[in-house]
Design a protein around this motif. Structure first.
Motif, mmCIF file in Angstrom:
data_model
loop_
_atom_site.group_PDB
_atom_site.id
_atom_site.type_symbol
_atom_site.label_atom_id
_atom_site.label_comp_id
_atom_site.label_asym_id
_atom_site.label_seq_id
_atom_site.Cartn_x
_atom_site.Cartn_y
_atom_site.Cartn_z
ATOM 1 N N HIS A 1 75.600 46.996 64.065
ATOM 2 C CA HIS A 1 74.258 46.687 64.023
ATOM 3 C C HIS A 1 73.081 47.326 65.060
ATOM 4 N N ASN A 2 72.255 48.260 64.833
ATOM 5 C CA ASN A 2 71.470 48.591 65.628
ATOM 6 C C ASN A 2 70.250 48.023 66.266
ATOM 7 N N LEU A 3 70.029 47.651 67.266
ATOM 8 C CA LEU A 3 68.712 47.190 67.842
ATOM 9 C C LEU A 3 67.738 48.219 67.829
ATOM 10 N N ASP A 4 66.686 48.104 67.166
ATOM 11 C CA ASP A 4 65.631 49.132 66.928
ATOM 12 C C ASP A 4 64.562 49.510 68.220
ATOM 13 N N ALA B 1 70.669 51.358 76.441
ATOM 14 C CA ALA B 1 71.605 52.682 76.774
ATOM 15 C C ALA B 1 72.759 52.681 76.201
ATOM 16 N N ARG B 2 73.540 51.345 76.388
ATOM 17 C CA ARG B 2 74.943 51.272 75.977
ATOM 18 C C ARG B 2 75.034 51.830 74.206
ATOM 19 N N GLU B 3 73.960 51.425 73.647
ATOM 20 C CA GLU B 3 73.872 51.596 72.214
ATOM 21 C C GLU B 3 73.814 53.074 72.142
ATOM 22 N N ALA B 4 72.705 53.830 72.862
ATOM 23 C CA ALA B 4 72.689 55.160 72.607
ATOM 24 C C ALA B 4 73.979 56.070 73.110
ATOM 25 N N ARG B 5 74.592 55.458 74.242
ATOM 26 C CA ARG B 5 75.829 55.985 74.698
ATOM 27 C C ARG B 5 76.942 56.167 73.617
ATOM 28 N N LEU B 6 76.950 54.919 72.726
ATOM 29 C CA LEU B 6 78.109 54.702 71.810
ATOM 30 C C LEU B 6 77.702 55.484 70.598
ATOM 31 N N CYS B 7 76.443 55.696 70.373
ATOM 32 C CA CYS B 7 75.675 56.208 68.656
ATOM 33 C C CYS B 7 75.189 57.404 68.699
ATOM 34 N N GLY B 8 74.492 57.737 70.002
ATOM 35 C CA GLY B 8 73.862 59.129 69.876
ATOM 36 C C GLY B 8 72.286 58.819 70.012
ATOM 37 N N PRO B 9 71.388 59.776 69.984
ATOM 38 C CA PRO B 9 69.879 59.813 70.202
ATOM 39 C C PRO B 9 69.417 58.740 69.110
ATOM 40 N N VAL B 10 68.330 57.929 69.728
ATOM 41 C CA VAL B 10 67.828 57.107 69.102
ATOM 42 C C VAL B 10 66.843 57.456 67.936
ATOM 43 N N GLN B 11 66.553 58.793 67.713
ATOM 44 C CA GLN B 11 65.712 59.085 66.693
ATOM 45 C C GLN B 11 66.465 59.019 64.985
ATOM 46 N N PHE B 12 67.844 58.922 65.212
ATOM 47 C CA PHE B 12 68.531 58.878 64.037
ATOM 48 C C PHE B 12 68.703 57.363 63.634
ATOM 49 N N ARG B 13 68.368 56.189 64.773
ATOM 50 C CA ARG B 13 68.876 54.917 64.419
ATOM 51 C C ARG B 13 67.412 53.983 64.559
#
Length: 717
Positions: A244-247, A430-442
């Motif tokens: 689950h992503n943090l928005d 930053a951890r979630e971006a490192r795992l899943c990529g750019p925030v524009q997709f999440r």
């Protein structure tokens, strides 16, 4: 990283399920849901919940486009589903399980064959309250962070009557000097390590023996049994790095409102006040800021480091009121500024995004003491770098360390009541971006725009969901039929052409490519023989690569004339210094746009006035300042640049008397440029150089501002 395909999460799926990853046609999906009022007003009495799937198999430019988002469910109102959302999701969950376990026969129009297509749900995307409903996690209270879980450092504030989420020194390196500081924080040294997020298997083991009473009791056992299936579904996702992503959109908005509300002392928005100061007294920290009794229920609150004086408030609001932004960058943020009341009103998510990315740092220049000001600057710089369209994995690891230090600096100056759950969640972004990529997709921006489109379908308030479903499906059919007819017409045209050929199949060349091939054939002849026509056309505007350029015009409500260019050159800092060879940045404004006609093609060029690189450009407190009055001049031998060289910038004037303007960079809108140089890709819109902001680790900095007036308040029990 430019797309989730570049992320660790994508690579993990490839490693754990190689059979699934072997066929690139297998889908990788994200699921988003949120509530909205279909009637278009601001009332929250009616909440309709669409459930949307996004297909990450598409390229960056198409992935989050609204025409490629799939509306799978429409949960009716008027009340939000809350924890009962599982009941509505059950049909979709069954379909997703079938797509993962069995697959479905699908026709491949390219290879003209049938294959078994499977799909995996990579993660969900929600704001934080919906995160709790969809994931079944605690999002408030003592254990309000679903990532930290029971390892979170939370504190109940006796007078503010809420939980504060502090203790960010735990995320620092074991030898960091902040861990030894007592007076700066809660009066204690920090020896604990940072909490480790649980993986999917650990969560499953924790939950397997728990029997929860899901749903409302009056609704019977059927819903309870349905709710218990959530455990089984979570078990199927135990191999994913992030479920689950943090928005980032909502977290950034809440943090921005906390900062602005506290600095401007806005009613109901400020995290400072009598109760916040009583909490400081109760914790026996920062005695200079304790409330001073002046009578019955009357208190004087000394000015804190984060408190703006009335004069500073005027400067802050004036800078935001007068700034002109590039066309397409944002709506006019000056409309949200009230100079008379010294406050910002009506801040929506995108306004807060623009403020945190660039404008807040610029508006706070030379205001507040250096310590809290630099802490806010570093927080804004974190969000700016996090939201770049291209991310560097190694740089994100450094960001994880930097944001822990930044939050500790904020803990030093701001009251505990400031640290709501949204401020704490910043530590995990930053951890979630490192795992899943750019925030524009999440993040929720694309889905918010999609829901705005759905609102336009509602013509009958009595049948709002029916109108949305009917109109949405009709538009989807029209789009599909239109694309199908065009495709069929092209196939028929190629078939007719092939009938006239003796050898059958030929490779068809795109007319656009063919045109440029012909241009390339003529390029040497064009420049060596003819040159451009003697007469040219002058324009006032030109659009390229997501930027709208205009010639300088003081009457415009937007600022589109700022331009920068980088060139290899030789310069001399002073008469005593030697010459230096390297890359130099030039900043200026566009005076004229001319279209050169080379017979076979047209080339636009900009005639610019440039700031003198010696006396017209300087660095101050991490910002680049440009003199657009005394320092501005035209280079007689070289005033022109090609439109392909131009990068758009815009300027914020220090004050009405100053000739110096703070330089800001405008990111392109709607463009995912794959040809950006790596060094430019993740620095395209940074407003300041954070390496110039030094952290003061001495204990001599006072907590109260003697040069700033305090606040007299009445505390009604």
């Amino acid at each position: 990283m430019r797309h989730p395909v570049d992320s660790i999460a994508w690579d993990t799926i490839n490693h754990k399920w190689p059979a699934f990853a072997s066929d690139p046609r297998n889908l990788r999906l994200g699921l988003a849901t949120d509530g909205f009022n279909p009637f278009g007003d601001l009332s929250s009495r009616y909440s309709c919940w669409p459930v949307i799937l996004v297909n990450y198999n598409l390229p960056p430019l198409m992935c989050m486009a609204k025409e490629n988002l799939m509306l799978t469910l429409l949960i009716p109102g008027p009340k939000q589903p809350g924890n009962d959302i599982d009941v509505y999701l059950e049909p979709l969950v069954e379909d997703l399980k079938e797509l993962w376990d069995i697959g479905v026969e699908t026709y491949d129009a390219f290879s003209k064959s049938v294959f078994n297509m499977k799909a995996i749900l990579m993660w969900t995307i929600n704001d934080f309250p919906a995160y709790g409903n969809l994931a079944g996690c605690a999002t408030k209270g003592k254990f309000g962070c679903p990532i930290c879980g029971e390892g979170i450092s939370s504190m109940w504030l006796k007078y503010s009557r809420k939980f504060a989420y502090l203790g960010h020194r735990r995320f620092l390196a074991p030898n960091h000097p902040f861990r030894q500081k007592k007076k700066w924080f809660d009066g204690n040294k920090e020896t604990k390590g940072k909490p480790r997020p649980l993986n999917g298997l650990e969560i499953l083991n924790v939950l397997k023996d728990i029997e929860n009473d899901w749903g409302k009791k009056k609704m019977g056992k059927d819903i309870n049994n349905t709710k218990k299936k959530r455990k089984e579904r979570d078990g199927s996702k135990k191999g994913l790095l992030l479920r689950h992503n943090l928005d980032v959109m909502n977290v950034e908005k809440n943090v921005c409102e906390n900062i602005i509300g506290t600095m401007l002392n806005l009613k109901k928005k400020s995290k400072d006040g009598v109760n916040a100061r009583k909490d400081l007294r109760n914790l026996n920290i920062r005695k200079e800021l304790h409330p001073q009794e002046k009578g019955e229920n009357m208190y004087h609150l000394p000015a804190a480091p984060y408190t703006l004086s009335k004069k500073e408030m005027d400067v802050f609001c004036s800078r935001l009121k007068k700034i002109k932004l590039p066309d397409g960058y944002s709506s006019n943020i000056g409309n949200c500024v009230s100079l008379e009341e010294r406050k910002l009103i009506g801040l929506k998510s995108h306004y807060c995004h623009v403020l945190m990315q660039q404008l807040l740092s610029v508006a706070l220049r030379s205001l507040l003491p250096k310590g809290p000001r630099n802490a806010i600057f570093l927080l804004c710089a974190f969000y700016n770098e996090l939201c770049q369209r291209v991310l560097d994995r190694n740089r994100l690891e450094q960001l994880e360390e930097n944001i822990a230090e930044t939050l500790c600096m904020l803990e030093r100056y701001f009251p505990p009541a400031f640290f709501t759950i949204s401020v704490h969640l910043t530590i995990h972004l930053a951890r979630e971006a490192r795992l899943c990529g750019p925030v524009q997709f999440r993040w929720m921006y694309p889905f918010e725009r999609f829901m705005k489109m759905l609102k336009g379908y509602v013509k009958n308030r009595a049948r709002s969901e029916g109108c949305i479903a009917k109109c949405y499906l009709a538009e989807e059919r029209m789009r599909f039929c239109s694309a199908y007819i065009k495709k069929a017409a092209c196939i028929g045209l190629r078939s007719n052409q092939n009938d006239d050929l003796e050898n059958g199949v030929v490779e068809e060349i795109d007319p656009y490519i063919q045109m440029h091939i012909e241009e390339l054939k003529q390029i040497d002849r064009r420049f060596s023989t003819h040159g451009p026509r003697k007469h040219v056309i002058s324009y006032t505007g030109y659009i390229i690569n997501g930027h709208r350029f205009h010639t300088i015009d003081v009457g415009r409500s937007t600022q589109d004339s700022g331009v920068s260019v980088e060139a290899d050159t030789i310069w001399q800092s002073s008469s005593t210094d030697s010459h230096t060879v390297g890359r130099q940045s030039y900043y200026g404004v566009i005076r004229d746009i001319v279209l050169l006609d080379y017979y076979f093609s047209k080339v636009p060029i900009y005639r610019c006035d440039w700031a003198n690189p010696g006396t017209g450009i300087k660095m101050d407190d991490g910002f680049t300042l440009v003199n657009l009055h005394q320092g501005l001049r035209t280079f007689e031998n070289d005033p022109f640049i090609l439109e392909s060289q131009a990068k758009q910038v815009f300027y914020s004037r220090e004050n009405d008397e100053s000739n110096w303007y703070v330089l800001l960079k405008a990111p392109p809108r709607g463009i995912h440029n794959m040809d950006l140089l790596e060094e430019d890709a993740y620095t395209s819109s940074k407003p300041l150089d954070v390496s110039r902001l030094k952290i003061n680790i001495t204990e001599k900095e006072p907590y109260s501002r003697n040069e700033c007036e305090g606040i007299d308040v009445i505390d009604i029990p």
